[in-house]
Design a protein around this motif. Structure first.
Motif, mmCIF file in Angstrom:
data_model
loop_
_atom_site.group_PDB
_atom_site.id
_atom_site.type_symbol
_atom_site.label_atom_id
_atom_site.label_comp_id
_atom_site.label_asym_id
_atom_site.label_seq_id
_atom_site.Cartn_x
_atom_site.Cartn_y
_atom_site.Cartn_z
ATOM 1 N N GLY A 166 10.514 -56.885 -41.394
ATOM 2 C CA GLY A 166 10.841 -56.035 -42.619
ATOM 3 C C GLY A 166 9.705 -54.906 -42.419
ATOM 4 N N LEU A 167 8.420 -55.502 -42.217
ATOM 5 C CA LEU A 167 7.252 -54.415 -42.181
ATOM 6 C C LEU A 167 7.608 -53.603 -40.967
ATOM 7 C CD1 LEU A 167 4.395 -53.504 -43.078
ATOM 8 C CD2 LEU A 167 3.529 -55.315 -41.503
ATOM 9 N N LYS A 168 7.976 -54.066 -40.099
ATOM 10 C CA LYS A 168 8.150 -53.056 -39.002
ATOM 11 C C LYS A 168 9.588 -51.949 -39.111
ATOM 12 C CE LYS A 168 7.026 -56.416 -35.148
ATOM 13 N NZ LYS A 168 7.544 -57.023 -34.154
ATOM 14 N N LEU A 169 10.511 -52.657 -39.975
ATOM 15 C CA LEU A 169 11.690 -51.547 -40.316
ATOM 16 C C LEU A 169 10.768 -50.633 -41.397
ATOM 17 C CD1 LEU A 169 14.510 -54.187 -41.162
ATOM 18 C CD2 LEU A 169 14.551 -52.327 -39.242
ATOM 19 N N ARG A 170 10.138 -50.830 -42.023
ATOM 20 C CA ARG A 170 9.583 -49.817 -42.981
ATOM 21 C C ARG A 170 8.587 -49.042 -42.538
ATOM 22 N NH1 ARG A 170 6.808 -53.971 -46.784
ATOM 23 N NH2 ARG A 170 5.722 -52.211 -47.620
ATOM 24 N N ALA A 171 7.778 -49.537 -41.441
ATOM 25 C CA ALA A 171 6.737 -48.704 -40.548
ATOM 26 C C ALA A 171 7.684 -47.720 -39.848
ATOM 27 C CB ALA A 171 5.995 -49.467 -39.710
ATOM 28 N N ALA A 172 8.586 -48.117 -39.032
ATOM 29 C CA ALA A 172 9.468 -47.183 -38.429
ATOM 30 C C ALA A 172 10.046 -45.937 -39.366
ATOM 31 C CB ALA A 172 10.480 -48.032 -37.621
ATOM 32 N N ALA A 173 10.365 -46.525 -40.584
ATOM 33 C CA ALA A 173 11.040 -45.422 -41.345
ATOM 34 C C ALA A 173 10.049 -44.419 -41.923
ATOM 35 C CB ALA A 173 11.950 -46.117 -42.444
ATOM 36 N N PHE A 174 8.820 -44.856 -42.415
ATOM 37 C CA PHE A 174 7.951 -44.315 -43.200
ATOM 38 C C PHE A 174 6.849 -43.368 -42.228
ATOM 39 C CE2 PHE A 174 9.263 -46.766 -46.653
ATOM 40 C CZ PHE A 174 8.958 -46.004 -47.506
ATOM 41 N N ALA A 175 6.532 -43.873 -41.051
ATOM 42 C CA ALA A 175 5.396 -43.357 -40.294
ATOM 43 C C ALA A 175 5.743 -43.696 -38.721
ATOM 44 C CB ALA A 175 4.070 -44.018 -40.619
ATOM 45 N N PRO A 176 6.758 -43.227 -38.122
ATOM 46 C CA PRO A 176 7.185 -43.614 -37.032
ATOM 47 C C PRO A 176 5.942 -43.428 -35.700
ATOM 48 C CG PRO A 176 8.404 -41.521 -37.594
ATOM 49 C CD PRO A 176 7.621 -42.148 -38.689
ATOM 50 N N GLU A 177 5.576 -42.389 -35.745
ATOM 51 C CA GLU A 177 4.631 -42.098 -34.906
ATOM 52 C C GLU A 177 3.375 -43.097 -34.987
ATOM 53 O OE1 GLU A 177 4.784 -40.144 -32.582
ATOM 54 O OE2 GLU A 177 6.657 -39.331 -33.228
ATOM 55 N N ILE A 178 2.821 -43.429 -36.071
ATOM 56 C CA ILE A 178 1.679 -44.453 -36.462
ATOM 57 C C ILE A 178 2.317 -45.743 -35.885
ATOM 58 C CG2 ILE A 178 0.409 -45.552 -38.029
ATOM 59 C CD1 ILE A 178 0.439 -43.021 -39.469
ATOM 60 N N ALA A 179 3.549 -45.937 -36.096
ATOM 61 C CA ALA A 179 4.155 -47.360 -35.770
ATOM 62 C C ALA A 179 4.244 -47.508 -34.431
ATOM 63 C CB ALA A 179 5.805 -47.412 -36.395
ATOM 64 N N ARG A 180 4.652 -46.538 -33.764
ATOM 65 C CA ARG A 180 4.538 -46.512 -32.350
ATOM 66 C C ARG A 180 3.153 -46.948 -31.525
ATOM 67 N NH1 ARG A 180 8.347 -41.979 -32.928
ATOM 68 N NH2 ARG A 180 10.405 -42.643 -32.152
ATOM 69 N N LEU A 181 2.223 -46.346 -32.319
ATOM 70 C CA LEU A 181 0.801 -46.715 -31.834
ATOM 71 C C LEU A 181 0.553 -47.976 -32.021
ATOM 72 C CD1 LEU A 181 -1.047 -43.596 -32.937
ATOM 73 C CD2 LEU A 181 -0.312 -43.819 -30.512
ATOM 74 N N GLN A 182 1.219 -48.669 -32.837
ATOM 75 C CA GLN A 182 0.916 -50.151 -33.172
ATOM 76 C C GLN A 182 1.762 -50.922 -32.383
ATOM 77 O OE1 GLN A 182 -1.585 -51.313 -35.074
ATOM 78 N NE2 GLN A 182 -2.254 -48.939 -35.527
#
Length: 292
Positions: A166-182
């Motif tokens: 769920g955290l990954k889903l939210r991260a991908a939606a809210f801040a995709p570029e930052i999520a990719r770096l993570q």
């Protein structure tokens, strides 16, 4: 007093149906930040597939399984093939694509199954329960609908609040570029979000079908009321979607029972405008910005 109780029970049952559609809209919004206006067409199409199974002699539960599985596939394919190419552009592009998908699914359903509405059998009897010799507007199937919606709401709340997925889903939606770096595979998360939303929508379609019949345009009103419930509760809150659905269902039931059934649509509009004036982000939206 009996009339008020029956109107309240009818409103809760109707509100649970609205909440089922609202949950699908909330899920896809939280997972992808897209308002999916094709949700009505997707749940309509998967419900037609379920109706085909029942019509050919299959059980209710087999038909439900087919609807859920087909919803997963349709949601994933829609995101990969239609939405993915426009995800980097203006948000309006994705909205227009979902509207086009809705028209396509509605036209395809009409060509395959025709425009005549078909009845859909409920999982349990729709005969109202009795209490003290009084027949109530609440049946075993209504209890099944309410229980299923409550279970989905709880599952979505746990998914987004208590799990890494769920955290990954939210991260991908809210801040995709930052999520990719993570290290988050944003594309896969967006596809999963669409697939899960379509699955929840498919469940909603099967739950709704016995009361509205199955036809290419039979679910249009439910999509409008479901969207209204989602906005009332807050597009970011599964619990808010259910609360919004129940509030809207009860409000429309009282309007229909005490004033006139012709004012039901106006009542929904009035409820929506009132909530937006008081809490523009919805009754259950967070007051502060959410951190991913």
């Amino acid at each position: 007093m009996v009339r008020f109780v029956n109107l309240t029970l009818a409103g809760i049952t109707q509100g649970a149906v609205f909440a089922a559609v609202a949950l699908a809209l909330v899920l896809i919004w939280r997972a992808t930040r897209v308002v999916n206006f094709a949700q009505g067409g997707m749940l309509m199409f998967t419900t037609f597939l379920a109706w085909t199974v029942v019509h050919d002699g299959g059980s209710y539960w087999l038909a439900l399984g087919v609807a859920l599985a087909s919803g997963l596939v349709i949601g994933a394919v829609a995101e990969r093939v239609l939405v993915r190419p426009v995800e980097g552009g203006p948000p309006l592009n994705a909205v227009i694509v979902t509207l086009g998908l809705y028209v396509l699914l509605q036209a395809a359903a009409g060509m395959i199954w025709g425009d005549t509405p078909h009845s859909y059998p409920p999982a349990f009897t729709i005969k109202g329960l009795s209490a003290g010799g009084t027949r109530l507007l609440l049946s075993p199937f209504d209890l099944f609908v309410i229980g299923a919606v409550a279970l989905v709401m709880a599952a979505l709340t746990v998914l987004f609040v208590r799990t890494g997925l769920g955290l990954k889903l939210r991260a991908a939606a809210f801040a995709p570029e930052i999520a990719r770096l993570q290290g988050v595979r944003v594309g896969r998360m967006l596809t999963l979000g669409w697939a899960l939303a379509a699955l929840v929508g498919s469940l909603a379609g099967v739950l709704i079908a016995p009361s509205v019949f199955v036809g290419p345009s039979q679910f249009d009103a439910m999509l409008v009321f479901g969207f209204t419930a989602a906005v009332i509760g807050g597009l970011d809150s599964p619990a808010g979607a259910v609360a919004g659905g129940l509030l809207l269902g009860c409000a429309l039931s009282y309007v229909s029972g005490y004033i006139s059934s012709d004012l039901v649509t106006f009542g929904a509009l009035a409820a929506l405008i009132t909530v937006l004036m008081v809490r523009p982000n919805g009754l259950f939206a967070a007051r502060t910005g959410r951190r991913v």
